[in-house]
Motif scaffolding. Structure first.
Motif, PDB file in Angstrom:
ATOM      1  N   MET A 139      25.939  38.097 -12.352  1.00  0.00           N
ATOM      2  CA  MET A 139      25.306  38.968 -13.332  1.00  0.00           C
ATOM      3  C   MET A 139      24.820  40.240 -12.669  1.00  0.00           C
ATOM      4  N   ILE A 180      24.516  41.256 -21.669  1.00  0.00           N
ATOM      5  CA  ILE A 180      23.536  40.756 -20.694  1.00  0.00           C
ATOM      6  C   ILE A 180      23.376  41.761 -19.555  1.00  0.00           C
ATOM      7  N   ASN A 183      21.441  44.815 -20.929  1.00  0.00           N
ATOM      8  CA  ASN A 183      20.021  44.518 -21.128  1.00  0.00           C
ATOM      9  C   ASN A 183      19.241  44.599 -19.813  1.00  0.00           C
ATOM     10  N   HIS A 184      19.861  44.135 -18.737  1.00  0.00           N
ATOM     11  CA  HIS A 184      19.169  44.175 -17.448  1.00  0.00           C
ATOM     12  C   HIS A 184      19.224  45.564 -16.813  1.00  0.00           C
ATOM     13  N   ASN A 227      23.063  45.836 -27.889  1.00  0.00           N
ATOM     14  CA  ASN A 227      23.122  44.444 -27.442  1.00  0.00           C
ATOM     15  C   ASN A 227      23.869  43.598 -28.474  1.00  0.00           C
ATOM     16  N   GLY A 230      23.850  39.297 -26.721  1.00  0.00           N
ATOM     17  CA  GLY A 230      23.438  39.188 -25.331  1.00  0.00           C
ATOM     18  C   GLY A 230      22.078  38.535 -25.194  1.00  0.00           C
ATOM     19  N   ILE A 232      18.466  38.166 -22.118  1.00  0.00           N
ATOM     20  CA  ILE A 232      17.785  38.656 -20.928  1.00  0.00           C
ATOM     21  C   ILE A 232      17.144  37.459 -20.241  1.00  0.00           C
ATOM     22  N   VAL A 256      25.656  32.077 -26.146  1.00  0.00           N
ATOM     23  CA  VAL A 256      24.476  32.810 -25.666  1.00  0.00           C
ATOM     24  C   VAL A 256      23.349  32.522 -26.654  1.00  0.00           C
ATOM     25  N   LEU A 263      22.035  29.808 -20.460  1.00  0.00           N
ATOM     26  CA  LEU A 263      23.219  30.643 -20.274  1.00  0.00           C
ATOM     27  C   LEU A 263      24.236  29.850 -19.471  1.00  0.00           C
ATOM     28  N   ALA A 273      17.433  31.453 -20.676  1.00  0.00           N
ATOM     29  CA  ALA A 273      17.273  32.884 -20.928  1.00  0.00           C
ATOM     30  C   ALA A 273      16.771  33.108 -22.345  1.00  0.00           C
TER      31      ALA A 273
END
Length: 413
Positions: A139, A180, A183-184, A227, A230, A232, A256, A263, A273
């Motif tokens: 990731m 994902i 989002n990060h 998103n 997705g 986080i 998800v 995840l 998550a």
């Protein structure tokens, strides 16, 4: 697996403070006098394929060039356009950038520039020796790659600006694994309280900017997130007035989680998550501009397989982006320069505190178990030095001044 962020929430729930802020009140975008962004104002799209933006090694040790395809409205005369950088899905093991060509085409016809990027996929041994570590590492490799793609455009903006991008309107998005990653990119940063195992993964991948390109003098910040299905790792990564986010998710997604759940990576469950429902709730509690479109269903991204549902979803996303671009109070986010900084001298194994107001503090140092390691009263910022005679690891510094706490993070390696 029990969610590994929980113990950090319990220890620091009363001390983690808002460090990031949103800058509002800039002028409306010049294109907002038209119906650009919310309707198809362009018929055709031009594509610059195979644009090299970075390079890095895969998990399996393969040297990989990273490419993107850039979609632009054909015949467009605008010289300052919003950009959406998108990543495909595929559980971090499959998929290609052409999988979301239709999304990029849709956005380009609305007047955006859209880029579909490569990111490194897992090519190590199966099964991985440690599924959780392998999944988190993969990731973050994607996060590193997307940040390099964003920096590619910011570097171009500072030079010839070939793609005519407005630096104040750069957005990240994606589907599933790609979401994902986005989002990060939007929420994971060095000011967060992060478990040591995750910090080690970040460090091994070049730090918070990653190491997929060398142009780290350019910013990888984004002004909004798209998103699609997705999640986080932890919504506590989100801060007051943080990056705006538009989310779409089926409420019984088996892949998800819509709420909180596991995840999966390469068919292995790796870590718990927070899905779009919890992202939406957290955003509301933190005054983050956001919108969630909940789909009743038990598929994973099935709304993108239905032409009518897909058009409705993408329409909503462009209306959301239009509000960020064209509202005088919601059209830009940036992170403020901090008045207080940690200045660490790795050679002397010590640190100082820089404070632009030259204040004195009571300094408290904690480990991640919540145990106090030391207290230094009347610590003089810009003068006093603390020697780091502690074991390697992550520590939290709390600076106390007039009943206000300022948290900083110390990493000893």
């Amino acid at each position: 697996m029990t969610k590994y962020f929980i113990k950090f929430r319990a220890v620091f729930v009363c001390i983690k403070l808002m460090i990031l802020s949103t800058v509002h009140g800039q002028d409306n975008h010049t294109s907002c006098a038209t119906n650009r962004y919310t309707t198809n104002i362009f018929t055709n799209v031009s594509v610059s394929a195979n644009v090299l933006y970075g390079n890095n090694s895969t998990t399996g040790g393969i040297d990989q060039n990273l490419y993107m395809d850039i979609y632009e409205p054909e015949g467009d005369t605008a010289v300052s356009r919003p950009l959406i950088v998108l990543a495909h899905g595929g559980s971090f093991v499959t998929g290609t950038r052409t999988d979301i060509a239709d999304l990029c085409t849709f956005y380009a016809k609305r007047g955006f520039v859209a880029a579909s990027i490569d990111y490194r996929l897992y090519d190590g041994v199966f099964p991985p020796p440690n599924e959780m570590m392998a999944g988190l590492d993969q990731m973050y490799k994607g996060v590193s790659d997307m940040k390099a793609a964003i920096r590619f455009f910011r570097e171009d903006i500072s030079d010839a600006n070939i793609y005519k991008i407005d630096s104040k309107h750069i957005y990240a998005g994606g589907f599933s694994a790609g979401a994902i990653i986005a989002n990060h990119v939007g929420y994971l940063d060095s000011d967060d309280i992060i478990p040591e195992l995750v910090l080690n993964i970040i460090s091994n991948n070049g730090g918070f900017e990653g190491n997929s390109s060398g142009n780290t003098e350019y910013s990888s910040e984004v002004n909004g997130i798209i998103n699609f299905s997705g999640a986080i790792l932890d919504t506590n990564l989100m801060e007051n007035n943080d990056t705006p986010i538009f989310s779409v998710h089926e409420d019984n997604d088996p892949t998800v989680p819509f709420n909180s759940g596991l995840l999966s990576f390469a068919n292995f469950n790796i870590v718990e998550a927070d899905g779009s429902s919890l992202i939406h709730a957290k955003a509301n509690s933190l005054s983050i501009t956001n919108q969630l479109r909940t789909i009743n269903g038990n598929e994973h991204g099935g709304y993108l397989d239905s032409p009518s549902a897909k058009e409705e979803i993408l329409d909503r996303s462009t209306v959301f982006l239009n509000s960020l671009i064209c509202s005088s109070t919601l059209n830009s986010t940036s992170k403020t320069k901090k008045a207080i900084k940690l200045i660490q001298d790795l050679n002397a194994n010590s640190f100082k505190i820089y404070d632009e107001f030259n204040r004195n503090f009571n300094l408290h140092l904690y480990n991640l178990n919540g145990s106090k390691i030391l207290t230094h009263r009347n610590f003089k910022a810009n003068q006093d030095t603390i020697e780091c005679k502690f074991p390697k690891g992550v520590y939290i510094i709390l600076l106390e001044n007039n009943d206000t706490l300022h948290p900083l993070k110390l990493l000893l390696i």
